[in-house]
Design a protein around this motif. Structure first.
Motif, PDB file in Angstrom:
ATOM      1  N   HIS A  83      19.679-108.841 -32.485  1.00 18.69           N
ATOM      2  CA  HIS A  83      20.574-108.043 -31.638  1.00 18.69           C
ATOM      3  C   HIS A  83      19.947-107.963 -30.256  1.00 18.69           C
ATOM      4  CE1 HIS A  83      23.457-104.316 -31.697  1.00 18.69           C
ATOM      5  NE2 HIS A  83      23.598-105.042 -30.606  1.00 18.69           N
ATOM      6  N   GLY A  84      20.611-108.523 -29.241  1.00 17.22           N
ATOM      7  CA  GLY A  84      20.013-108.601 -27.918  1.00 17.22           C
ATOM      8  C   GLY A  84      20.409-107.486 -26.971  1.00 17.22           C
ATOM      9  N   GLU A  85      21.714-107.193 -26.906  1.00 17.78           N
ATOM     10  CA  GLU A  85      22.208-106.187 -25.968  1.00 17.78           C
ATOM     11  C   GLU A  85      23.386-105.446 -26.604  1.00 17.78           C
ATOM     12  OE1 GLU A  85      21.540-108.446 -21.678  1.00 17.78           O
ATOM     13  OE2 GLU A  85      23.146-109.133 -23.009  1.00 17.78           O
ATOM     14  N   GLN A  86      23.658-104.239 -26.094  1.00 13.48           N
ATOM     15  CA  GLN A  86      24.777-103.456 -26.602  1.00 13.48           C
ATOM     16  C   GLN A  86      25.337-102.592 -25.488  1.00 13.48           C
ATOM     17  OE1 GLN A  86      25.960-103.669 -29.722  1.00 13.48           O
ATOM     18  NE2 GLN A  86      27.442-101.979 -29.751  1.00 13.48           N
ATOM     19  N   LYS A  87      26.655-102.435 -25.506  1.00 11.16           N
ATOM     20  CA  LYS A  87      27.324-101.568 -24.531  1.00 11.16           C
ATOM     21  C   LYS A  87      28.495-100.881 -25.219  1.00 11.16           C
ATOM     22  CE  LYS A  87      29.885-101.514 -20.151  1.00 11.16           C
ATOM     23  NZ  LYS A  87      30.350-102.301 -18.974  1.00 11.16           N
ATOM     24  N   PHE A  88      28.696 -99.607 -24.878  1.00 11.23           N
ATOM     25  CA  PHE A  88      29.921 -98.951 -25.311  1.00 11.23           C
ATOM     26  C   PHE A  88      30.611 -98.317 -24.110  1.00 11.23           C
ATOM     27  CE2 PHE A  88      26.793 -95.448 -25.924  1.00 11.23           C
ATOM     28  CZ  PHE A  88      27.415 -94.416 -25.217  1.00 11.23           C
ATOM     29  N   THR A  89      31.950 -98.307 -24.155  1.00  7.80           N
ATOM     30  CA  THR A  89      32.770 -97.632 -23.158  1.00  7.80           C
ATOM     31  C   THR A  89      33.754 -96.749 -23.901  1.00  7.80           C
ATOM     32  OG1 THR A  89      32.593 -99.497 -21.612  1.00  7.80           O
ATOM     33  CG2 THR A  89      34.367 -97.917 -21.222  1.00  7.80           C
ATOM     34  N   ILE A  90      33.793 -95.475 -23.549  1.00  7.31           N
ATOM     35  CA  ILE A  90      34.649 -94.507 -24.219  1.00  7.31           C
ATOM     36  C   ILE A  90      35.904 -94.283 -23.386  1.00  7.31           C
ATOM     37  CG2 ILE A  90      34.817 -92.108 -25.010  1.00  7.31           C
ATOM     38  CD1 ILE A  90      31.789 -92.205 -25.506  1.00  7.31           C
ATOM     39  N   HIS A  91      37.075 -94.450 -24.025  1.00  5.48           N
ATOM     40  CA  HIS A  91      38.356 -94.324 -23.328  1.00  5.48           C
ATOM     41  C   HIS A  91      39.028 -92.977 -23.562  1.00  5.48           C
ATOM     42  CE1 HIS A  91      37.954 -98.566 -22.399  1.00  5.48           C
ATOM     43  NE2 HIS A  91      37.762 -98.805 -23.678  1.00  5.48           N
ATOM     44  N   LYS A  92      38.701 -92.320 -24.659  1.00  7.57           N
ATOM     45  CA  LYS A  92      39.164 -90.962 -24.932  1.00  7.57           C
ATOM     46  C   LYS A  92      38.105 -90.305 -25.809  1.00  7.57           C
ATOM     47  CE  LYS A  92      42.486 -90.207 -27.837  1.00  7.57           C
ATOM     48  NZ  LYS A  92      43.782 -90.194 -28.558  1.00  7.57           N
ATOM     49  N   PRO A  93      38.022 -88.976 -25.821  1.00  3.93           N
ATOM     50  CA  PRO A  93      36.966 -88.323 -26.614  1.00  3.93           C
ATOM     51  C   PRO A  93      36.934 -88.849 -28.047  1.00  3.93           C
ATOM     52  CG  PRO A  93      38.096 -86.705 -25.266  1.00  3.93           C
ATOM     53  CD  PRO A  93      38.862 -87.991 -25.096  1.00  3.93           C
TER      54      PRO A  93
END
Length: 286
Positions: A83-93
């Motif tokens: 596992h090299g990289e990770q990103k999350f983006t939250i669009h609603k709670p």
């Protein structure tokens, strides 16, 4: 042997459906160390059913498709995957209960060359089954060490955030539990590397290591505590690069820099002075 890049891009990753419960949310928070002060009202909101909220970094484990890369049809050498990289983006709670659906696809492949491996970039969109609303989007970079020479396909932004060359504006030390990996695996990642000493020794570790996403979650806790007053609505997105493993029981020091547009961060293990998370970036909601 190189993979067939076009075949992997077209591979139909199974849709994942998760019935999320309040217990899942509390278990995730406990797994990344929340509740170390059981009298803290700020921490209780993530581990106690009254007014329960989900940790922002819990987005990483929602409606996960499982270890689909092990399927023979992908052509991947799954034993050589990191596992090299990770990103999350939250669009609603993030919800604390309900049915969620995860749709995962291969977004791009970057070939590093024969004998050097390849990067496989994944995107997962998590929606609510009832409303169809988009809850969060996840980006993951998988390092396929045994699959170079396949040719690159697709486009992805490979820019990494540079850490400022100055003392950090904030520092937060959080000590992980000796049983942290045994707790965190109950979120759905049952890789024996994180539980079985014999498996860990077979791949060169003297004992089981902590899940990378658990390390990410501990850093997320540090950011939430230090820069957000434990308000999960402050965080819109977070991305990070995994640089080294953590052993359960070690102390993770997260160093943070205020930067125009967000927050830069990295994390290191205090006992070994080893950087374990790099190129960290947080974007806040206004």
């Amino acid at each position: 042997m190189p993979i067939n890049a076009e075949q992997l891009m077209a591979f139909a990753i199974p849709e994942a459906k998760q019935t999320l419960t309040r217990k899942d949310c509390m278990l995730y928070a406990l797994g990344v160390g929340v509740g170390d002060d059981p009298t803290s009202e700020d921490q209780l909101r993530f581990v106690y059913e009254s007014g329960l909220r989900a940790m922002p970094s819990m987005a990483n484990v929602l409606a996960h498709p499982g270890f689909w890369m092990k399927v023979a049809e992908t052509g991947l050498d799954w034993r050589q995957i990191l596992h090299g990289e990770q990103k999350f983006t939250i669009h609603k709670p993030l919800p604390v209960e309900g049915t969620l659906v995860g749709h995962t696809r291969v977004k791009a492949i970057f070939d590093r060359g024969e004998g050097r491996g390849a990067y496989v970039y994944l995107e997962r969109r998590v929606t609510e089954e009832d409303s169809g609303d988009l809850v969060c989007t996840l980006g993951q970079t998988t390092v396929c060490r045994g699959d170079g020479g396949c040719g690159s396909i697709g486009e992805v932004d490979r820019t990494r955030r540079a850490i400022p060359v100055r003392d950090p504006d904030h520092v937060c030390d959080l000590t992980t539990l000796p049983q942290a990996a045994l707790l965190y695996r109950l979120n759905g990642d049952y890789n024996p590397l994180h539980a079985d000493p014999e498996v860990a020794r077979s791949v060169g570790f003297h004992r089981p290591i902590l899940h990378g996403l658990c390390t990410f979650g501990v850093a997320g806790h540090a950011i939430l505590k230090t820069c957000c007053d434990y308000d999960p609505d402050r965080i819109r997105s977070t991305s990070v690069r995994f640089t080294a493993p953590v052993f359960p029981g070690e102390t993770i020091r997260t160093e943070m820099w205020n930067v125009d547009g967000g927050l830069s961060f990295r994390s290191r293990v205090v006992e070994r002075d080893a950087v374990v998370l790099g190129s960290g970036w947080v974007e806040f909601n206004d």
